[in-house]
Design a protein around this motif. Structure first.
Motif, short mmCIF file in Angstrom:
data_model
loop_
_atom_site.label_atom_id
_atom_site.label_comp_id
_atom_site.label_asym_id
_atom_site.label_seq_id
_atom_site.Cartn_x
_atom_site.Cartn_y
_atom_site.Cartn_z
N PRO A 186 0.61 -1.25 0.00
CA PRO A 186 0.13 -0.03 -0.04
C PRO A 186 0.79 1.31 0.08
O PRO A 186 0.24 2.35 -0.45
N GLN A 187 1.97 1.12 0.47
CA GLN A 187 3.02 2.24 0.34
C GLN A 187 3.57 2.67 -0.98
O GLN A 187 4.19 3.66 -1.15
N ALA A 188 3.61 1.67 -1.84
CA ALA A 188 4.02 1.87 -3.21
C ALA A 188 3.24 2.84 -4.04
O ALA A 188 2.05 3.06 -3.79
N GLY A 189 3.81 3.48 -5.04
CA GLY A 189 3.06 4.15 -6.02
C GLY A 189 2.60 3.31 -7.24
O GLY A 189 3.40 2.49 -7.47
N GLY A 190 1.46 3.29 -7.49
CA GLY A 190 0.78 2.51 -8.35
C GLY A 190 0.39 1.11 -7.97
O GLY A 190 0.51 0.95 -6.47
N VAL A 191 0.02 0.20 -8.60
CA VAL A 191 -0.53 -1.08 -8.41
C VAL A 191 0.21 -1.97 -9.32
O VAL A 191 0.16 -1.73 -10.68
N THR A 192 0.60 -3.12 -8.73
CA THR A 192 1.22 -4.22 -9.66
C THR A 192 0.50 -5.48 -9.19
O THR A 192 0.51 -5.83 -8.24
N GLY A 193 0.17 -6.06 -10.34
CA GLY A 193 -0.32 -7.56 -10.28
C GLY A 193 0.58 -8.54 -11.06
O GLY A 193 1.21 -8.10 -12.06
N ALA A 194 0.53 -9.78 -10.46
CA ALA A 194 1.39 -10.76 -11.20
C ALA A 194 0.66 -12.20 -11.06
O ALA A 194 0.35 -12.39 -10.08
N GLY A 195 0.82 -12.83 -12.17
CA GLY A 195 0.43 -14.35 -12.15
C GLY A 195 0.59 -14.89 -13.47
O GLY A 195 1.24 -14.53 -14.25
N PRO A 196 -0.17 -16.09 -13.59
CA PRO A 196 0.32 -16.83 -14.93
C PRO A 196 -0.32 -15.93 -15.84
O PRO A 196 -1.40 -15.36 -16.02
N ALA A 197 0.31 -16.16 -17.30
CA ALA A 197 -0.19 -15.59 -18.52
C ALA A 197 -1.43 -16.61 -19.20
O ALA A 197 -1.12 -17.79 -18.99
N PHE A 198 -2.45 -16.06 -19.44
CA PHE A 198 -3.43 -16.97 -20.06
C PHE A 198 -3.60 -16.79 -21.51
O PHE A 198 -3.78 -15.62 -22.16
N ARG A 199 -3.67 -17.85 -21.98
CA ARG A 199 -3.87 -18.09 -23.40
C ARG A 199 -4.95 -17.15 -24.06
O ARG A 199 -4.93 -16.59 -25.08
N GLU A 200 -6.02 -17.27 -23.29
CA GLU A 200 -7.35 -16.80 -23.66
C GLU A 200 -7.18 -14.97 -23.70
O GLU A 200 -7.56 -14.34 -24.73
N LEU A 201 -6.57 -14.33 -22.85
CA LEU A 201 -6.23 -13.15 -22.67
C LEU A 201 -5.27 -12.64 -23.82
O LEU A 201 -5.50 -11.77 -24.60
N LEU A 202 -4.14 -13.45 -24.04
CA LEU A 202 -3.32 -13.25 -25.08
C LEU A 202 -3.96 -13.35 -26.36
O LEU A 202 -3.71 -12.15 -27.37
N ALA A 203 -4.92 -14.07 -26.62
CA ALA A 203 -5.82 -14.30 -27.86
C ALA A 203 -6.68 -13.02 -28.19
O ALA A 203 -6.39 -12.45 -29.33
N GLU A 204 -6.96 -12.36 -27.27
CA GLU A 204 -7.96 -10.98 -27.13
C GLU A 204 -6.83 -9.98 -27.63
O GLU A 204 -7.29 -9.00 -28.43
N ILE A 205 -5.77 -9.92 -26.72
CA ILE A 205 -4.70 -8.92 -27.10
C ILE A 205 -4.25 -8.89 -28.55
O ILE A 205 -4.23 -7.92 -29.45
#
Length: 137
Positions: A76-95
């Protein structure tokens, strides 16, 4: 943020590739989104436009009809927000097909953002997909 003047870029090295969006209609330009895919098929999403909120533990990214939640890895003290996890084929296909990307974190949203130009999305997605495939040693 008012009307977005987008400037997309890609960068990378042997172990990762990044697709980044900067709003160039401000002085200085304002970073909006960094998406990094690294070996091991780890997708990291960063947006300095989002503010950390106590009790929020997921950053949602969507493109087209696909939405995934990534665990937040910033404090919460950091600037901005970062999320991390597995790359999903479905998301990559939409991009790949130029769907608009949106982020949501608690009550905050960023997007939908204009799609990146095809050569950049292809480079990002193809490299990210290669990280999903098992490597021969």
């Amino acid at each position: 943020m008012n009307e977005l003047t987008p400037s997309w870029s890609t960068s990378g090295d042997a172990n990762s590739v990044t697709l980044a969006l900067v709003h160039v209609g401000t002085n200085p330009p304002t970073p909006v989104l960094n998406m990094t895919c690294a070996r091991g098929a780890v997708l990291t999403i960063e947006s300095p436009l989002l503010s950390p909120e106590a009790g929020q533990d997921q950053l949602q990214i969507s493109a087209g009809d696909v939405m995934i939640g990534l665990p937040v890895v910033t404090s919460p003290q950091a600037g901005g927000v970062t999320g991390a996890g597995p790359a999903f084929r479905e998301l990559l296909a939409e991009i790949t097909v130029g769907r608009r990307i949106s982020l949501s974190y608690g009550a905050q949203t960023v997007g939908p953002l204009p799609p990146a130009p095809n050569p950049m999305t292809s480079r990002f997605v193809n490299r990210c997909r290669s990280y999903l495939e098992p490597r021969a040693f």
